[in-house]
Motif scaffolding. Structure first.
Motif, PDB file in Angstrom:
ATOM      1  N   ASP A 134       9.197   0.032  -4.805  1.00 52.99           N
ATOM      2  CA  ASP A 134       9.045  -1.313  -5.890  1.00 52.99           C
ATOM      3  C   ASP A 134      10.242  -1.894  -6.450  1.00 52.99           C
ATOM      4  O   ASP A 134       9.904  -2.492  -7.484  1.00 52.99           O
ATOM      5  CB  ASP A 134       7.752  -0.769  -6.652  1.00 52.99           C
ATOM      6  CG  ASP A 134       6.523  -0.647  -5.732  1.00 52.99           C
ATOM      7  OD1 ASP A 134       6.344  -1.552  -5.045  1.00 52.99           O
ATOM      8  OD2 ASP A 134       5.864   0.316  -6.069  1.00 52.99           O
ATOM      9  N   ASP A 146       8.896 -10.675  -1.736  1.00 50.12           N
ATOM     10  CA  ASP A 146       8.192  -9.406  -1.006  1.00 50.12           C
ATOM     11  C   ASP A 146       8.598  -9.296   0.414  1.00 50.12           C
ATOM     12  O   ASP A 146       8.362  -8.473   1.085  1.00 50.12           O
ATOM     13  CB  ASP A 146       6.789  -9.462  -1.044  1.00 50.12           C
ATOM     14  CG  ASP A 146       6.230  -9.217  -2.458  1.00 50.12           C
ATOM     15  OD1 ASP A 146       6.986  -8.648  -3.371  1.00 50.12           O
ATOM     16  OD2 ASP A 146       5.004 -10.004  -3.022  1.00 50.12           O
ATOM     17  N   LYS A 161       6.035  -1.206   1.946  1.00 54.17           N
ATOM     18  CA  LYS A 161       5.708  -2.154   1.053  1.00 54.17           C
ATOM     19  C   LYS A 161       6.713  -3.403   1.485  1.00 54.17           C
ATOM     20  O   LYS A 161       7.804  -3.243   1.763  1.00 54.17           O
ATOM     21  CB  LYS A 161       5.762  -1.586  -0.419  1.00 54.17           C
ATOM     22  CG  LYS A 161       5.008  -0.189  -0.783  1.00 54.17           C
ATOM     23  CD  LYS A 161       5.168  -0.059  -2.035  1.00 54.17           C
ATOM     24  CE  LYS A 161       4.469   1.168  -2.392  1.00 54.17           C
ATOM     25  NZ  LYS A 161       4.465   1.395  -3.815  1.00 54.17           N
TER      26      LYS A 161
END
Length: 166
Positions: A134, A146, A161
């Motif tokens: 993150d 992202d 992620k």
């Protein structure tokens, strides 16, 4: 010819990475640890609290999608230690190299060490591990994103992620 050989090797690595159970297994198989690792957590602390040079060893199309803030693109296929030497004259400068997972960056780290740099470290797990923890990445417009370029679908399995871009 060198680029074709490199692409063949990356394809082979990508195809064989399906059998890898962990990132650690993958890196043990393809890296020699000739360049010491630094964890993403350690780099994040350095990034926030000290002067460190972060070099992105991926290709420009990967870097444009996203990169670690403050990093400088040096590439892989067209890498030149002379270009780095012109910009980083102090051979004791702390340098962190990274790529997608830490395989290409180890090779660039070896070249930097051969050029006389004494404080080179390889980001363990590369930008994938950075994103998996993150930590922010930015795009070519310096906006947080992202999206992460994963090079290929087999490599993409290691990005847990973020939005995978091919």
């Amino acid at each position: 010819m060198k680029n074709i050989l490199f692409l063949f090797i990356l394809f082979f690595i990508s195809a064989s990475s399906f059998g890898q159970k962990t990132l650690s297994d993958l890196l043990k198989q393809y890296n020699t640890r000739s360049i010491p690792y630094i964890s993403v957590q350690e780099l994040r602390m350095l990034q926030l609290n000290s002067d460190v040079v972060i070099l992105d060893t991926r290709e420009e199309n990967e870097y444009q999608v996203s990169h670690i803030q403050g990093s400088k693109l040096i590439g892989f296929n067209e890498f030149s230690s002379e270009t780095v030497q012109a910009e980083i004259t102090d051979k004791n400068t702390p340098i962190i190299v990274y790529c997608s997972l830490g395989i290409r960056s180890e090779e660039i780290g070896e070249k930097l060490t051969k050029a006389g740099y004494k404080n080179v470290q390889n980001l363990y797990g590369g930008i994938f591990e950075w994103s998996n923890n993150d930590y922010p990445v930015i795009n070519n417009k310096t906006q947080e994103t992202d999206s992460i370029h994963v090079f290929s679908k087999p490599w993409g399995k290691w990005l847990l992620k973020g939005e995978k871009v091919y």
